[in-house]
Design a protein around this motif. Sequence first.
Motif, mmCIF file in Angstrom:
data_model
loop_
_atom_site.group_PDB
_atom_site.id
_atom_site.type_symbol
_atom_site.label_atom_id
_atom_site.label_comp_id
_atom_site.label_asym_id
_atom_site.label_seq_id
_atom_site.Cartn_x
_atom_site.Cartn_y
_atom_site.Cartn_z
ATOM 1 N N THR A 256 36.253 36.852 34.466
ATOM 2 C CA THR A 256 37.151 36.384 35.288
ATOM 3 C C THR A 256 37.085 34.868 34.815
ATOM 4 O O THR A 256 36.409 34.326 34.168
ATOM 5 N N HIS A 257 37.813 34.084 35.820
ATOM 6 C CA HIS A 257 37.951 32.757 35.819
ATOM 7 C C HIS A 257 36.794 31.970 36.156
ATOM 8 O O HIS A 257 36.101 32.570 37.208
ATOM 9 N N ILE A 258 36.209 30.661 35.714
ATOM 10 C CA ILE A 258 34.941 30.129 36.049
ATOM 11 C C ILE A 258 35.189 29.822 37.665
ATOM 12 O O ILE A 258 34.177 29.629 38.557
ATOM 13 N N ALA A 259 36.169 29.725 38.324
ATOM 14 C CA ALA A 259 36.518 29.294 39.649
ATOM 15 C C ALA A 259 36.382 30.241 40.649
ATOM 16 O O ALA A 259 36.524 30.449 41.826
ATOM 17 N N GLY A 260 36.658 31.712 40.074
ATOM 18 C CA GLY A 260 36.690 33.028 40.940
ATOM 19 C C GLY A 260 35.825 34.076 40.866
ATOM 20 O O GLY A 260 35.115 34.150 39.919
ATOM 21 N N LEU A 261 35.942 34.846 41.887
ATOM 22 C CA LEU A 261 35.121 36.208 41.870
ATOM 23 C C LEU A 261 35.794 36.992 42.663
ATOM 24 O O LEU A 261 35.463 37.441 43.903
ATOM 25 N N PRO A 262 36.846 37.668 42.228
ATOM 26 C CA PRO A 262 37.619 38.603 43.022
ATOM 27 C C PRO A 262 36.927 39.933 43.024
ATOM 28 O O PRO A 262 36.169 40.265 42.094
ATOM 29 N N VAL A 263 37.069 40.514 44.123
ATOM 30 C CA VAL A 263 36.364 41.965 44.519
ATOM 31 C C VAL A 263 37.324 42.879 45.172
ATOM 32 O O VAL A 263 37.826 42.442 46.096
ATOM 33 N N VAL A 264 37.290 44.131 44.690
ATOM 34 C CA VAL A 264 38.231 44.925 45.464
ATOM 35 C C VAL A 264 37.414 46.254 45.794
ATOM 36 O O VAL A 264 36.757 46.740 44.771
ATOM 37 N N VAL A 265 37.397 46.604 46.994
ATOM 38 C CA VAL A 265 36.807 47.949 47.386
ATOM 39 C C VAL A 265 38.001 48.994 47.428
ATOM 40 O O VAL A 265 38.813 48.777 48.407
ATOM 41 N N ASN A 266 38.048 50.006 46.588
ATOM 42 C CA ASN A 266 39.160 50.999 46.843
ATOM 43 C C ASN A 266 38.346 52.412 47.218
ATOM 44 O O ASN A 266 37.755 52.917 46.348
ATOM 45 N N ILE A 267 38.504 52.758 48.455
ATOM 46 C CA ILE A 267 37.903 53.982 48.803
ATOM 47 C C ILE A 267 38.695 55.232 48.650
ATOM 48 O O ILE A 267 40.113 55.290 48.747
ATOM 49 N N ASN A 268 37.921 56.339 48.352
ATOM 50 C CA ASN A 268 38.434 57.643 48.103
ATOM 51 C C ASN A 268 37.889 58.510 49.234
ATOM 52 O O ASN A 268 36.748 58.459 49.528
ATOM 53 N N CYS A 269 38.514 59.600 49.802
ATOM 54 C CA CYS A 269 38.035 60.594 50.722
ATOM 55 C C CYS A 269 36.977 61.602 49.851
ATOM 56 O O CYS A 269 36.904 61.426 48.736
ATOM 57 N N HIS A 270 36.496 62.562 50.512
ATOM 58 C CA HIS A 270 35.684 63.581 49.860
ATOM 59 C C HIS A 270 36.552 64.456 48.954
ATOM 60 O O HIS A 270 36.088 64.796 48.083
ATOM 61 N N ALA A 271 37.756 64.461 49.109
ATOM 62 C CA ALA A 271 38.552 65.186 48.041
ATOM 63 C C ALA A 271 38.843 64.117 47.269
ATOM 64 O O ALA A 271 40.170 63.772 47.030
ATOM 65 N N ALA A 272 37.976 63.772 46.145
ATOM 66 C CA ALA A 272 38.197 62.981 45.031
ATOM 67 C C ALA A 272 38.859 63.701 43.958
ATOM 68 O O ALA A 272 38.191 64.114 42.982
ATOM 69 N N ARG A 273 40.299 64.000 44.107
ATOM 70 C CA ARG A 273 40.996 64.738 43.016
ATOM 71 C C ARG A 273 41.415 63.801 41.965
ATOM 72 O O ARG A 273 41.963 62.869 41.807
#
Length: 279
Positions: A256-273
Motif C-alpha cells: 500500500t501507499h506510505i500514507a495509508g493502511l486500509p483494512v477490510v473485514v468481510n464476514i461469511n456465515c457458517h455456510a462458507a460455500r
Amino acid sequence: MRIIKSSQITEVVRDMCIKANIYLGEDVVESLKEYEKKESNELGKNILNILMKNCEIAKEKQMPICQDTGMAVFFVSIGQDVHIDGKNINDAINEGVKQGYKDGYLRKSVVTPIDRKNTQDNTPAIIHYDIVEGDSITIEFAPKGFGSENMSKMKMLKPSDGIEGIKSFIIETVKEAGPNPCPPIVVGVGIGGTIEKCAQIAKKSLLRDIGEHNEDENIKELEIEILKEINNLGIGPQGLGGNTTALAVNIETFPTHIAGLPVVVNINCHAARHKKVII
C-alpha cells in the motif's frame, strides 16, 4: 493457443451455482465437527449439531443449505494462451448464473440499488479477473449471503495504528456483528492496497479451505492469534453463547501507499460455500 467454447463455461458455471448451494464443502463440515467436540456450552454444542444435520438434509433432499442463496461472486483466472469461442466471458458466466439459479430453484436476490427492482435471474454476477500463464481457465465461485455481508466493514487506519490497530478493528467488527452473521463465521481480512483492492482480497480470502493459512508465517500467526481472541468473546454458535464464534480468520495483504493502511473485514456465515473448477 487453446480454444474453449463459451457454452462450456456457461455449463460449468450453471453446475457450480447449484452444487455450491446444496453441498457444503467437506472442509467446513469437518471444522464444524471439530469445534462441536471442543464447544464448552451445551446449547452451543446442540446448535452445531443442528447445523451439521441441516447440511445432511440439504444433501439428501437436494435443497439449498440456506434460503439466502446469495449474490454470485466469481474469481476467474484466464490463461494467456486461451481463446474463448462464442459469447464473451462475461455473458457466458452470467448465462450460467441465470440457468443455475433457475434450474436449481435457487432464490433470486439481486435488485437494482435505488428502486429495488428484482433482476429476476440473480444477475449480474460479481466477477473478478486475473490473466495468468497457461492455457486453462480457473473459476472460483462463492454465493455470498447478505446476513453476513451486511456485517462487513472497511476502515482507513493510520500507518501508526500498526498491528494493534488492525487487531482491534477486526475484533471490534466481529463483536459488533454479534449473532447477525449466523456464527460460527469465517472472517476474511484484507490489509493494504487501495480501498477497492483491499475489499477484493478480503473477499478472495473467504475462498480458502478452512484450516488453510496464509503462506507468510507472520500472517499465519496473526490469523491464529485473532481467531483465538474472537472465540474468547463468548458470542458462540448463532450468538447464544460458547467458544465457537469463528471457524477461521483468513488474512490477505497487498502493498500500500506510505500514507495509508486500509483494512477490510468481510464476514461469511457458517455456510462458507465455495467451489473451484479448472477448465
